[in-house]
Design a protein around this motif. Structure first.
Motif, short mmCIF file in Angstrom:
data_model
loop_
_atom_site.label_atom_id
_atom_site.label_comp_id
_atom_site.label_asym_id
_atom_site.label_seq_id
_atom_site.Cartn_x
_atom_site.Cartn_y
_atom_site.Cartn_z
N LEU A 24 0.83 -1.21 0.00
CA LEU A 24 0.00 0.00 0.00
C LEU A 24 0.87 1.26 0.00
O LEU A 24 0.54 2.25 -0.66
N CYS A 25 2.00 1.20 0.72
CA CYS A 25 2.92 2.35 0.77
C CYS A 25 3.50 2.66 -0.61
O CYS A 25 3.88 3.81 -0.88
N TYR A 26 3.59 1.65 -1.48
CA TYR A 26 4.16 1.87 -2.81
C TYR A 26 3.10 1.98 -3.90
O TYR A 26 3.44 2.21 -5.06
N LEU A 27 1.83 1.83 -3.53
CA LEU A 27 0.75 2.09 -4.47
C LEU A 27 0.27 3.54 -4.38
O LEU A 27 -0.11 4.14 -5.40
N LEU A 35 10.22 -7.71 -12.91
CA LEU A 35 10.99 -7.15 -11.79
C LEU A 35 10.33 -7.29 -10.41
O LEU A 35 11.05 -7.36 -9.41
N PRO A 36 8.99 -7.29 -10.29
CA PRO A 36 8.42 -7.42 -8.95
C PRO A 36 8.91 -8.64 -8.17
O PRO A 36 8.93 -8.61 -6.93
N MET A 37 9.32 -9.70 -8.87
CA MET A 37 9.78 -10.90 -8.17
C MET A 37 11.01 -10.60 -7.32
O MET A 37 11.19 -11.20 -6.24
N PHE A 46 3.83 -4.49 -6.32
CA PHE A 46 3.41 -5.80 -6.83
C PHE A 46 4.30 -6.92 -6.27
O PHE A 46 3.84 -8.05 -6.11
N GLY A 47 5.56 -6.61 -5.99
CA GLY A 47 6.44 -7.60 -5.37
C GLY A 47 5.92 -8.05 -4.02
O GLY A 47 5.93 -9.24 -3.69
#
Length: 714
Positions: A68-71, A296-298, A634-635
């Motif tokens: 949530l902090c990165y959305l 990249l999210p992985m 997404f990660g």
């Protein structure tokens, strides 16, 4: 003494050639990052030990919060660029942020609902509701101001101050790392303190309260510089234009899906009816990079588990570093420390060496190597977890019971378990290990000392873990049964300690400030929790003798039975039995996995941002910044999905699963990178400028001739 001056063509006060306003911004960023990382450092342990959530739920909520902090940065960027402007957005969302931190501090006050004063909240739902509210407000605040503060700092400089602007960003990111490092050291120390009105508990209110205070300071400092700031009015958000262009192209292509319409070179060309060629070309460049972002999210799925799974792993390890006792959540400081060391080493030593070896180490190859190193870090974490699992006790499952026998006598004892009929011989002053039985096969024990015998009934309905002390006293066989009542290893590095009285008289036992009460001969006290790694004075008061002895320095996370064998004025003899093995795998074994992950971060994160900026048009850097932040979000969502769907009972297996997934994604990304063609956005934009110029000449050749004539006269 610093000389103050006015910048060229500006009334903004300067200090050492820098706008004075940026010092308020740097201090603001330091305090805000201290607040965020300080709170986040202790968050997963707060979930586990205060809210009493299990490891899986604690991990899930932690990663939901980080996601949530990165959305929310996208929301902050839209508000700043399209409505309030950067300054008002930062102030407004910082107020929300400060309230959220304060709510988190209040939610962790144990005495708020501890009506019976037993040290446990009576209404945990109140604490959960406040915690969730606080975390949502924090996520809105920290995410919302994230894209605004650095850009607002850049706005303070004049066009001729490019050098100072570049140095400002270096100082700005130094303040981020400094705030992160210092807070990750300090807040776990604050958490480890004991505080409370009615009962002494780990001091989460202080661990959350200090970050809340720093966030309030951050807000005050930022507002204090208001009169010095250059405030740029909102001019619209390029992300909105890009999204509208993409949306129109898709909609227009769908409308003209019939074969009668000729195909176009690129699907975005279907937006040409409404949007100019420049915006379409720039959007193509951005989408080309965003396509590479898909795998990249992985990487971030593994990287952000430092604050969840790796911190929980550290709780089962030994943090004794001699003069220092490292808290589990303090191990996260290894990452920022290594970052400070590794970034200059990689830039000044590693990359030049690779270049001298004539290896074409392109940005996309660097990113691939970073992902591979992160996968290796999780393999290292799995190996450490395997060693930890070897030290963990085996507790009885449902329908099972376990029992141990302690022989306090001076001769061998034969013990038979009924109705199973298993036999065991227990040597004098020794004990058996815990033996596990099906509940139906453990109803009683028959104790034999030579020709004497005694029976002790076992009730496994109230407890499934038992200890029986036996002794061949002068009056016959004496025994005592005690339900152990533990179902897990002690948490937070604490120890469970109890006493057994092997003296022929009644005694009263005190250890430190804890009174264990009166114990009859062969009686066993209840377990009491003590902080790990410390020594305490043990005071034994017998009928006519008082004995005082300092306990051994016990480990962390163990359970101990202390047998009192002798107490006189000259001699005090105690025997220590480990009921649960303490944490024996040292936290230092986590350093290799942190080292590998940090090396991966250096070549992945730094290179990724650099590559993105080099491949993006000049006016669309913010779009790629938003895209980069979304990969982090997404990660963390991937962690929720994988951890929830895998259903793996062994933690080491989950680490291997994440490593395998990243290795697979790494291969996919390497293939994508192989087919990627690097571009120079400046050249593309120059070509667009040339085409527009030619178009204008065709439309109005006379106007162009006049402009050329004017230029030649200058």
């Amino acid at each position: 003494m610093a000389a103050k001056s006015k910048s060229k063509g500006s009334s903004v006060p300067n200090c050492f050639g820098y706008p004075l306003s940026i010092f308020f911004i740097v201090i603001n960023e330091f305090c805000e990052r201290f607040s965020y990382y300080g709170m986040r450092a202790v968050l997963v342990l707060y979930f586990k030990y205060f809210l009493r959530w299990d490891d899986n739920l604690s991990t899930a909520i932690y990663h939901t919060f980080v996601a949530l902090c990165y959305l929310t940065p996208i929301l902050g960027a839209l508000i700043a660029d399209s409505w309030l402007g950067k300054f008002k957005t930062i102030v407004s969302l910082s107020i929300v942020y400060t309230i959220g931190q304060a709510v988190m501090a209040i939610s962790s006050i144990n005495d708020m609902t501890d009506q019976n004063r037993d040290g446990n909240p009576d209404n945990i739902a109140v604490h959960i509701a406040l915690s969730v509210t606080g975390l949502i407000l924090i996520a809105l605040g920290t995410g919302g101001i994230k894209p605004c503060v650095s850009a607002f700092g850049g706005d303070q400089f004049e066009e001729h101050q490019e050098k100072q602007r570049s140095r400002f960003f270096s100082i700005f990111y130094l303040s981020i790392n400094a705030g992160s490092l210092i807070s990750t050291v300090i807040t776990p120390i604050l958490r480890a303190q004991e505080c409370g009105i009615h009962s002494r508990q780990q001091c989460y209110p202080l661990a959350f309260g200090v970050p809340a205070a720093l966030m309030a300071v951050s807000l005050i400092v930022f507002i204090a510089g208001s009169g010095m700031y250059k405030k740029v009015q909102p001019q619209g958000n390029i992300m909105v234009q890009v999204c509208k262009c993409i949306g129109f192209a898709i909609k227009n292509r769908f409308r003209h899906r019939s074969k009668e319409y000729p195909k176009r070179e690129h699907w975005l060309d279907w937006a040409s009816e409404k949007y100019d060629k420049r915006l379409i070309a720039q959007t193509k460049m951005v989408l080309k990079v965003l396509f590479l972002y898909i795998p990249l999210p992985m990487f971030w799925a593994l990287f952000d588990q430092q604050g969840s799974r790796w911190t929980l792993q550290a709780t089962t390890m030994d943090g004794d570093f001699g003069a220092l006792q490292i808290q589990p959540d303090q191990m996260q400081t290894v990452n920022p420390i290594l970052i400070i060391i590794m970034v200059p080493v990689v830039d000044a030593v590693i990359y030049p060496l690779i270049q001298k070896c004539k290896i074409n180490f392109t940005p996309l190859r660097k990113i691939t190597v970073g992902m591979f190193l992160a996968g290796l870090a999780f393999i290292a974490a799995a190996l450490v977890q395997v060693q930890i699992d070897k030290t963990l006790p085996v507790f009885p499952a449902a329908g099972q019971a376990q029992i141990r026998i302690i022989n306090l006598g001076n001769s061998n004892a034969n013990v038979t378990f009924l109705p199973d009929l298993q036999n065991v011989t227990v040597l004098p002053m020794e004990s058996t290990n815990y033996r596990i039985f099906e509940t139906s096969q453990l109803k009683s024990v028959i104790i034999n000392f030579g020709s004497e015998n005694r029976s002790e009934s076992i009730d496994s309905t109230s407890s499934n873990t038992h200890t029986v002390t036996i002794k061949n006293a002068a009056t016959g066989i004496v025994s005592s049964l005690r339900s152990d009542n533990f179902t897990s290893k002690p948490e937070e590095g604490k120890n469970l300690i109890r006493f057994v009285n092997n003296l022929p008289q009644t005694v009263n036992i005190t250890m430190g400030d804890t009174d264990f009460g009166i114990l009859e001969e062969t009686s066993i006290s209840n377990y009491t929790l003590f902080s790990g790694g410390r020594t305490d004075d043990i005071v034994i008061v017998a009928d006519s003798t008082n004995c005082t002895v300092t306990s051994e320095a016990l480990g962390y996370g163990g359970a101990y039975t202390i047998i009192i064998n002798e107490c006189s004025e000259d001699v005090t003899q105690l025997r220590y039995i480990e009921d649960i093995q303490p944490n024996t795998v040292h936290m230092a074994w986590q350093i290799p996995q942190y080292f590998l992950l940090t090396c991966g971060e250096v070549v992945f994160s730094v290179t990724g941002l650099e590559f993105s900026y080099s491949q993006a048009p000049s006016n669309m850097k913010s779009v790629l910044q938003a895209g980069w932040l979304l990969t982090v979000a997404f990660g963390n969502i991937i962690v929720l999905i994988v951890a929830g769907a895998s259903k793996l009972s062994e933690q080491w297996a989950e680490y291997v699963l994440f490593a395998a997934l990243l290795f697979a994604v790494c291969i996919i990304f390497a293939v994508m990178a192989y087919f990627y063609t690097y571009i120079d956005p400046n050249e593309v934009e120059a070509q667009l400028d040339e085409e527009e110029k030619k178009k204008q000449i065709k439309q109005d050749p006379d106007l162009y001739g006049k402009e050329s004539e004017a230029d030649s006269r200058m």
